[in-house]
Motif scaffolding. Structure first.
Motif, PDB file in Angstrom:
ATOM      1  N   PRO A  76     -35.432 -13.913  -5.213  1.00  0.00           N
ATOM      2  CA  PRO A  76     -34.322 -13.734  -6.113  1.00  0.00           C
ATOM      3  C   PRO A  76     -33.076 -13.271  -5.359  1.00  0.00           C
ATOM      4  O   PRO A  76     -32.441 -12.312  -5.740  1.00  0.00           O
ATOM      5  CB  PRO A  76     -34.819 -12.667  -7.072  1.00  0.00           C
ATOM      6  CG  PRO A  76     -35.976 -12.022  -6.411  1.00  0.00           C
ATOM      7  CD  PRO A  76     -36.313 -12.769  -5.175  1.00  0.00           C
ATOM      8  N   GLY A 119     -35.570  -5.288 -16.269  1.00  0.00           N
ATOM      9  CA  GLY A 119     -36.178  -5.427 -14.958  1.00  0.00           C
ATOM     10  C   GLY A 119     -36.116  -6.836 -14.414  1.00  0.00           C
ATOM     11  O   GLY A 119     -35.824  -7.792 -15.130  1.00  0.00           O
ATOM     12  N   ALA A 120     -36.381  -6.935 -13.094  1.00  0.00           N
ATOM     13  CA  ALA A 120     -36.556  -8.216 -12.392  1.00  0.00           C
ATOM     14  C   ALA A 120     -35.285  -9.046 -12.250  1.00  0.00           C
ATOM     15  O   ALA A 120     -35.359 -10.176 -11.804  1.00  0.00           O
ATOM     16  CB  ALA A 120     -37.655  -9.062 -13.037  1.00  0.00           C
ATOM     17  N   PHE A 155     -38.844  -6.886  -7.406  1.00  0.00           N
ATOM     18  CA  PHE A 155     -38.675  -7.850  -8.489  1.00  0.00           C
ATOM     19  C   PHE A 155     -40.021  -8.136  -9.149  1.00  0.00           C
ATOM     20  O   PHE A 155     -40.121  -8.187 -10.374  1.00  0.00           O
ATOM     21  CB  PHE A 155     -38.075  -9.156  -7.957  1.00  0.00           C
ATOM     22  CG  PHE A 155     -36.602  -9.068  -7.673  1.00  0.00           C
ATOM     23  CD1 PHE A 155     -35.678  -9.202  -8.694  1.00  0.00           C
ATOM     24  CD2 PHE A 155     -36.139  -8.837  -6.389  1.00  0.00           C
ATOM     25  CE1 PHE A 155     -34.316  -9.117  -8.441  1.00  0.00           C
ATOM     26  CE2 PHE A 155     -34.785  -8.759  -6.125  1.00  0.00           C
ATOM     27  CZ  PHE A 155     -33.864  -8.892  -7.154  1.00  0.00           C
ATOM     28  N   ALA A 156     -41.055  -8.332  -8.353  1.00  0.00           N
ATOM     29  CA  ALA A 156     -42.366  -8.682  -8.906  1.00  0.00           C
ATOM     30  C   ALA A 156     -42.900  -7.557  -9.791  1.00  0.00           C
ATOM     31  O   ALA A 156     -43.419  -7.802 -10.877  1.00  0.00           O
ATOM     32  CB  ALA A 156     -43.349  -8.985  -7.778  1.00  0.00           C
ATOM     33  N   SER A 158     -41.072  -7.508 -12.996  1.00  0.00           N
ATOM     34  CA  SER A 158     -41.365  -8.646 -13.868  1.00  0.00           C
ATOM     35  C   SER A 158     -42.727  -8.494 -14.522  1.00  0.00           C
ATOM     36  O   SER A 158     -42.875  -8.655 -15.724  1.00  0.00           O
ATOM     37  CB  SER A 158     -41.318  -9.931 -13.057  1.00  0.00           C
ATOM     38  OG  SER A 158     -41.727 -11.023 -13.839  1.00  0.00           O
ATOM     39  N   ASN A 159     -43.739  -8.202 -13.740  1.00  0.00           N
ATOM     40  CA  ASN A 159     -45.091  -8.078 -14.285  1.00  0.00           C
ATOM     41  C   ASN A 159     -45.928  -7.305 -13.270  1.00  0.00           C
ATOM     42  O   ASN A 159     -46.429  -7.867 -12.308  1.00  0.00           O
ATOM     43  CB  ASN A 159     -45.693  -9.466 -14.542  1.00  0.00           C
ATOM     44  CG  ASN A 159     -47.045  -9.393 -15.212  1.00  0.00           C
ATOM     45  OD1 ASN A 159     -47.679  -8.337 -15.262  1.00  0.00           O
ATOM     46  ND2 ASN A 159     -47.495 -10.507 -15.742  1.00  0.00           N
TER      47      ASN A 159
END
Lengths: 325, 517
Positions: free
Chosen positions: A12, A270-271, A200-201, A204-205
């Motif tokens: 990203p 987030g992310a 980022f990961a 995201s989740n």
């Protein structure tokens, strides 16, 4: 939903496509504001005022970069303003006790690391929501700072330290150079290193990240430690600028930092986020304050304008994200 | 619906009468004429003309990205069409927002339940249409009304329970009951049985037939051919955004439909190659952990070990335990003959275990991040040179997986959320092919995946086995584990209750062991 919001390569990083467009839009807005103020006032484009503007924006910008790391993991750090006030006390206290300058600086930054580690500990081990644990340190750090100073301020007599914030280097205020000193490694960290991808990961989740072998706990520690250390660094800069240590300084700066980050395109879910976005956001806010002062706009209006601006910018950002539909 | 009239307030009653039986059975109720949807330059649905007859069950089948989701979204007003017309009861309609679709009596039950998990079953069923008395909600009346609807439908579900405490299958039934009690005239099911057990599926089918009996038109989207033939009156096939045909169910067969869908024959789907079993890769002895007890099994190189059972039987928990997600409470694991203690996911990965988990959305993917980042997530350490990631290698690896697995995307930068179920599963698989492993655990790899992609995944299994890997295949879909497993273990209530060699037991035998009657 075609979706090129964040990315170059496979990560990203904010290189291509719409992201850079948004960055340009923000930059355009900033330049537009500068142009407008240049036309509207005689005093805006004076070396003095520009230096002043860069100094004003610098500290929020550094806080906003740290804050962005945390927000990307879908967290929040409400304590940064309090950390700034607290660490200004710490450095003043250490200097007053005769500790050599460089040791005082390292120790103050170490306090930032500790505070961030404590936040991550609360989140990871105690299962507290980030909002709660950082809210708790927000109030208690102010309290500890007031206890140390007994409610007053500690003056800093070290001239080398206080002169730093007034100095210029190559005609640019040293405080602004500090933004660059923070921003370049921050960019490398967030957009070019694997730890940035992990932020980022996790945002995201986190379960998917964990099952893919990402050390989620370590990633959260990293984000909060970076945020608090940035805040401690700003605490040093503030102490240098005002020449005192005072626990009640930097009231509400956490909100400025969050606002800068969000204006810069960071998603509170987030992310989504970058390094350059919050920097631009911080200087847009600083410009508005600066311009309002020059135009003799009531300072109460400044707050209202800032609020409206946050809504407008984030609204347009959302439209852009949905645009592809 | 019987049992509803006495509880509904005047508003919903009015809505229902307005929508009731707008056209006689067998007449067109909804007609799509040259309906088209473009996203930018991409034609997600090429001009399609399909007529839905009042009171029929109309199945729609097609591969990943064939345009099924686009069709549902157009008919439920979630997205706007680019061109073409829709006629509802003979009159042209806009259908450009969900409210309009609902007001006309068009509803959809989605594959993944979109309700509020923290509210009660009753509150969810009445959500947005609560029974109230001068503005105050009548909670007890709603609970009683909801219970009577559930009982009436033959679902054995408590209306007062929190929705989130039910299984996904049960939640799906609640979502269906919710749509059924809202005066729906036209109900779209999007792969409703993906997460259901057989009993739950049977309940759902009874409900669907009953709704049909009351004059409701049903659109049924599914990958499972046997369901289409069991339920549908007519079936329409989509391929690559094109409507390639509509058939009466009595005038077609599996082979024809599959040929229409994928230009491939049915024999090519279950693709079982036998390889000589090699060395033992992993052996568990009496392994226990949260959700499973005393599981002993071995996986050897070149074989597929199938784990069959109902949802919640402990198969996924066993997989997560073996993978180090949860600490085991008893038993031992031997990896290539050596005793190991797998206490973290990293440890499992380093040994050579890969896990494609049960839920792509919750465990498998970072949905709002790019496909490329998802594929590279396990290997960023390997891609790092000095401080930074080697961008060249990162891009190469992502593009290679996208190409090898035929993931249908214009770019590695597209977010994983924009992909269909089959393509998302390929991203998860791509992640583990990048990393490489000796033991691959696939948990429900073909849920929500179309026939064509299924066949691709099964062929991929053979490729992995050929290269000396072993596979644990977990599935609730019996034909899949039955046809593919060299050894089939049956789970029930957290325990391994039976084991069979390839095709050694009948379907009925395996089912009975799984259900435990």
């Amino acid at each position: 939903m075609s979706a090129e919001t964040v990315d170059s390569g496979t990560g990203p990083a904010p290189r291509k496509g719409v992201s850079i467009l948004f960055g340009l839009t923000l930059l355009g807005l900033l330049l537009f504001l500068w142009l407008l103020l240049g036309l509207a006032t005689n005093s805006f484009w004076t070396p003095n005022n520009i230096s002043n503007l860069l100094r004003q924006g610098a500290m929020t910008a550094i806080l906003a970069v740290g804050q962005t790391f945390v927000i990307i993991t879908a967290g929040i750090d409400l304590s940064v303003g309090a950390v700034v006030g607290f660490t200004s006390v710490i450095v003043a206290w250490l200097l007053a006790a005769g500790v050599p300058l460089w040791i005082a600086i390292i120790l103050t930054l170490a306090f930032g690391v500790l505070i961030g580690a404590f936040h991550a500990f609360g989140i990871v081990r105690m299962g507290l929501p980030p909002f709660i644990i950082t809210l708790a340190t927000l109030t208690s750090l102010r309290g500890i700072g007031l206890l140390i100073t007994n409610g007053s301020t500690i003056s800093i007599t070290n001239e080398a330290f206080t002169n730093f914030s007034r100095a210029d280097f190559l005609g640019v205020p040293s405080l602004f150079w500090m933004v660059i000193v923070v921003a370049i490694p921050a960019y490398v960290f967030l957009h070019l290193s694997r730890f940035g991808r992990y932020l980022f990961a996790v945002g995201s989740n986190s379960e998917a990240a964990r099952l893919s072998g990402v050390n989620v706990h370590r990633t959260i520690y990293l984000a909060y430690i970076l945020s608090s250390t940035c805040a401690a660094f700003v605490g040093l800069l503030l102490a240098s600028r005002i020449g005192i240590g005072n626990a009640t300084q930097a009231e509400g700066w956490e909100l400025q930092a969050i606002a800068s980050s969000v204006i810069g395109g960071t998603s509170l879910f987030g992310a989504v986020g970058s390094v350059h976005g919050p920097l631009l956001g911080a200087f847009i806010l600083a410009t508005i304050n600066n311009g309002a002062n020059l135009l003799n706009v009531n300072s109460f209006w400044q707050r209202i304008i800032t609020g409206v601006l946050i809504i407008v910018i984030v609204y347009f950002d959302q439209l852009r994200r949905r645009g592809a539909r | 619906m019987p049992g509803l009239d006495e509880v509904s307030d005047s508003k919903s009653d009015g809505l229902r009468t307005a929508a009731r039986h707008p056209v006689p059975r067998g007449e067109p109720i909804l007609e799509m004429r040259a309906l088209q949807k473009k996203y930018g330059a991409v034609e997600a649905l090429k001009p399609a003309t399909i007529t839905f007859l009042s009171g029929e069950i109309h199945a729609i089948v097609g591969e990943n990205g064939a345009g099924k989701s686009t069709l549902i979204k157009l008919l439920t007003g979630v997205i706007r069409r680019t061109s073409g017309e829709v006629f509802w009861c003979g009159k042209p309609v806009q259908l450009d927002n969900p409210q309009e679709a609902i007001a006309r009596g068009i509803n959809a039950v989605h594959q993944e339940v979109v309700l509020c998990p923290h509210l009660s079953v009753a509150a969810n069923m009445f959500l947005g249409d609560e029974i109230n008395n001068a503005g105050l909600m009548r909670k007890r009346a709603m609970t009683e009304a909801a219970q009577s609807v559930l009982d009436d439908l033959g679902f054995n579900l408590p209306a007062a329970a929190t929705l989130g405490s039910l299984t996904i299958g049960q939640q799906q039934l609640v979502a269906t009951a919710r749509a059924a009690m809202r005066g729906t005239q036209f109900l779209i099911f999007d792969e409703p049985t993906a997460y259901l057990t057989r009993q739950e599926s049977a309940q759902l089918f009874r409900l669907i037939r009953r709704l049909q009996g009351e004059g409701v038109t049903i659109v049924y989207i599914s990958h499972r051919m046997e369901e289409v033939f069991e339920l549908a009156d007519r079936v329409s096939v989509l391929r690559d955004g094109t409507h390639v045909g509509t058939r009466k169910i009595g005038e077609t067969n599996d082979a024809e439909l599959i040929t229409l869908m994928i230009n491939r024959t049915i024999e090519q789907i279950y693709h079982k190659e036998h390889f000589p079993a090699g060395e033992t890769i992993v052996e568990t002895r009496g392994l226990s952990g949260p959700g499973f007890q005393d599981v002993s099994l071995t996986v050897r190189a070149g074989e597929i070990v199938g784990l069959y059972g109902l949802i919640g039987a402990g198969r996924s928990e066993f997989a997560l335990g073996l993978y180090g997600r949860h600490a085991s409470t008893a038993g031992e694991v031997y990896w290539q003959g050596r005793k190991v203690n797998i206490n973290s996911e990293r440890k499992a990965m380093d040994l050579g275990i890969a896990l494609a988990p049960e839920s792509r959305r919750d465990q498998g993917l970072c949905l709002n991040l790019p496909i490329g980042l998802n594929i590279n997530l396990p290997i960023f350490k390997r891609l790092t040179r000095g401080l930074t990631i080697n961008r060249q290698k990162e891009i190469e690896n992502a593009d290679r997986q996208i190409r090898d697995l035929k993931i249908k995307t214009p770019s590695r930068r597209v977010l994983a959320s924009a992909m269909s179920g089959g393509n998302q599963q390929k991203i998860v698989i791509g992640k583990w092919l990048s990393h490489g492993a000796k033991l691959f655990i696939f948990d429900e790899p073909t849920v929500g995946v179309d026939v064509g992609t299924k066949a691709e995944i099964y062929r991929l299994f053979a490729r992995l086995l050929e290269n000396g890997a072993g596979i644990i295949l977990i599935s609730s879909y019996l034909p899949e584990v039955y046809e593919l497993s060299d050894r089939l273990h049956v789970f029930r209530r957290g325990r391994l209750v039976a084991s069979h060699d390839y095709r050694a037991a009948s379907h009925e035998e395996v089912l009975t062991q799984a259900i435990g009657v």
